[in-house]
Design an enzyme around this catalytic site. Structure first.
Site, PDB file in Angstrom:
ATOM      1  N   GLY A  46       0.752  -1.333   0.002  1.00  0.00           N
ATOM      2  CA  GLY A  46       0.213   0.119   0.019  1.00  0.00           C
ATOM      3  C   GLY A  46       0.931   1.218  -0.113  1.00  0.00           C
ATOM      4  O   GLY A  46       2.172   1.324   0.428  1.00  0.00           O
ATOM      5  N   GLN A  51       3.190   9.740   1.363  1.00  0.00           N
ATOM      6  CA  GLN A  51       4.436   9.301   1.240  1.00  0.00           C
ATOM      7  C   GLN A  51       5.206   9.802   0.105  1.00  0.00           C
ATOM      8  O   GLN A  51       6.383   9.638  -0.086  1.00  0.00           O
ATOM      9  CB  GLN A  51       4.244   7.693   1.278  1.00  0.00           C
ATOM     10  CG  GLN A  51       3.908   7.066   2.625  1.00  0.00           C
ATOM     11  CD  GLN A  51       3.681   5.727   2.540  1.00  0.00           C
ATOM     12  OE1 GLN A  51       2.701   5.175   1.943  1.00  0.00           O
ATOM     13  NE2 GLN A  51       4.609   4.873   2.812  1.00  0.00           N
ATOM     14  N   CYS A  89       6.584  -0.804   6.082  1.00  0.00           N
ATOM     15  CA  CYS A  89       6.297   0.574   5.675  1.00  0.00           C
ATOM     16  C   CYS A  89       7.383   1.065   4.530  1.00  0.00           C
ATOM     17  O   CYS A  89       8.501   1.176   4.810  1.00  0.00           O
ATOM     18  CB  CYS A  89       6.174   1.637   6.595  1.00  0.00           C
ATOM     19  SG  CYS A  89       5.480   3.078   5.957  1.00  0.00           S
ATOM     20  N   LEU A  90       6.803   1.291   3.370  1.00  0.00           N
ATOM     21  CA  LEU A  90       7.891   1.722   2.315  1.00  0.00           C
ATOM     22  C   LEU A  90       8.718   3.018   2.764  1.00  0.00           C
ATOM     23  O   LEU A  90       9.600   3.366   2.426  1.00  0.00           O
ATOM     24  CB  LEU A  90       7.451   1.992   1.011  1.00  0.00           C
ATOM     25  CG  LEU A  90       6.575   0.787   0.332  1.00  0.00           C
ATOM     26  CD1 LEU A  90       5.698   1.310  -0.850  1.00  0.00           C
ATOM     27  CD2 LEU A  90       7.673  -0.183   0.057  1.00  0.00           C
ATOM     28  N   HIS A 131      -3.238   1.002   8.348  1.00  0.00           N
ATOM     29  CA  HIS A 131      -1.880   1.096   7.969  1.00  0.00           C
ATOM     30  C   HIS A 131      -1.909   2.691   6.927  1.00  0.00           C
ATOM     31  O   HIS A 131      -1.322   3.702   7.509  1.00  0.00           O
ATOM     32  CB  HIS A 131      -0.989   0.383   7.566  1.00  0.00           C
ATOM     33  CG  HIS A 131       0.333   0.912   7.213  1.00  0.00           C
ATOM     34  ND1 HIS A 131       1.397   0.565   8.099  1.00  0.00           N
ATOM     35  CD2 HIS A 131       1.036   1.721   6.324  1.00  0.00           C
ATOM     36  CE1 HIS A 131       2.564   0.791   7.388  1.00  0.00           C
ATOM     37  NE2 HIS A 131       2.253   1.547   6.522  1.00  0.00           N
ATOM     38  N   GLU A 132      -2.484   2.476   6.068  1.00  0.00           N
ATOM     39  CA  GLU A 132      -2.515   3.691   5.030  1.00  0.00           C
ATOM     40  C   GLU A 132      -3.433   4.961   5.412  1.00  0.00           C
ATOM     41  O   GLU A 132      -2.808   5.919   5.123  1.00  0.00           O
ATOM     42  CB  GLU A 132      -2.940   3.024   3.533  1.00  0.00           C
ATOM     43  CG  GLU A 132      -2.183   2.218   3.058  1.00  0.00           C
ATOM     44  CD  GLU A 132      -0.646   2.143   2.896  1.00  0.00           C
ATOM     45  OE1 GLU A 132      -0.296   3.485   2.897  1.00  0.00           O
ATOM     46  OE2 GLU A 132       0.136   1.354   3.338  1.00  0.00           O
ATOM     47  N   HIS A 135      -1.516   7.113   7.804  1.00  0.00           N
ATOM     48  CA  HIS A 135      -0.597   7.901   7.053  1.00  0.00           C
ATOM     49  C   HIS A 135      -1.351   9.270   6.757  1.00  0.00           C
ATOM     50  O   HIS A 135      -0.910  10.194   6.756  1.00  0.00           O
ATOM     51  CB  HIS A 135      -0.142   7.342   5.618  1.00  0.00           C
ATOM     52  CG  HIS A 135       1.136   6.433   5.662  1.00  0.00           C
ATOM     53  ND1 HIS A 135       2.413   6.768   6.209  1.00  0.00           N
ATOM     54  CD2 HIS A 135       1.264   5.197   5.272  1.00  0.00           C
ATOM     55  CE1 HIS A 135       3.086   5.807   6.083  1.00  0.00           C
ATOM     56  NE2 HIS A 135       2.544   4.878   5.672  1.00  0.00           N
TER      57      HIS A 135
END
Ligand code: ZN
Length: 156
Positions: A46, A51, A89-90, A131-132, A135
């Site tokens: 995701g 991000q 996480c990226l 999670h997303e 953000h």
């Protein structure tokens, strides 16, 4: 389409609250396309717009069943049952940790054509939604980690 640069932990943009998308214009469509390409390029599950440095409430997710695009998503219901599992996480390279998330989550969002829809995810997809969406409010999973996970090859 273009691959966008993914901001890393420490960049204060990641701690800011994103704004609602008022109008789905060409820029938002391009953002969605670029975010999907960036997600696949980085082999993530995701990606949220902050991000890639865009403080708008836009998310793309693919847990292996095709792309899910969410504009102005919000969680409308979540199961009481929580699952404690490994998350990454990226924007937080080389770090994984256990986070408790609801087993199932239902999200209401707008698609790229401006239509509202609801989608329910379980397990990994529920985790990705939580999670997303975090953000979009400036939160990273590291704030919620109960215990860090160290892959075998990194243990001494
Ligand atoms: Zn993340």
């Amino acid at each position: 389409m273009a691959i966008r640069n993914i901001l890393k932990i420490g960049d204060e943009t990641l701690n800011k609250k994103s704004r609602e998308v008022a109008e789905i214009d060409k820029r938002i469509i391009t953002l969605l396309d670029d975010m999907a390409e960036t997600l696949y390029d980085s082999k993530g599950v995701g990606l949220a717009a902050p991000q890639v440095g865009v403080l708008k409430r836009v998310v793309v997710i693919d847990v292996g069943n095709g792309i899910i695009e969410l504009i102005n998503p919000r969680i409308i219901s979540a199961s009481d049952e929580l699952i404690d599992d490994i998350e990454g996480c990226l924007s937080v390279p080389e770090r994984w940790g256990y986070v408790e998330r609801p087993k199932a989550v239902t999200v209401r969002a707008t698609d790229r054509d401006g239509n509202e829809f609801e989608v329910t995810g379980e397990e990994l997809l529920a985790r990705a939604f939580c999670h997303e969406l975090d953000h979009l409010d400036g939160h990273l999973f590291v704030e919620k980690v109960s215990e860090y996970y160290i892959p075998d090859e990194q243990q001494e």
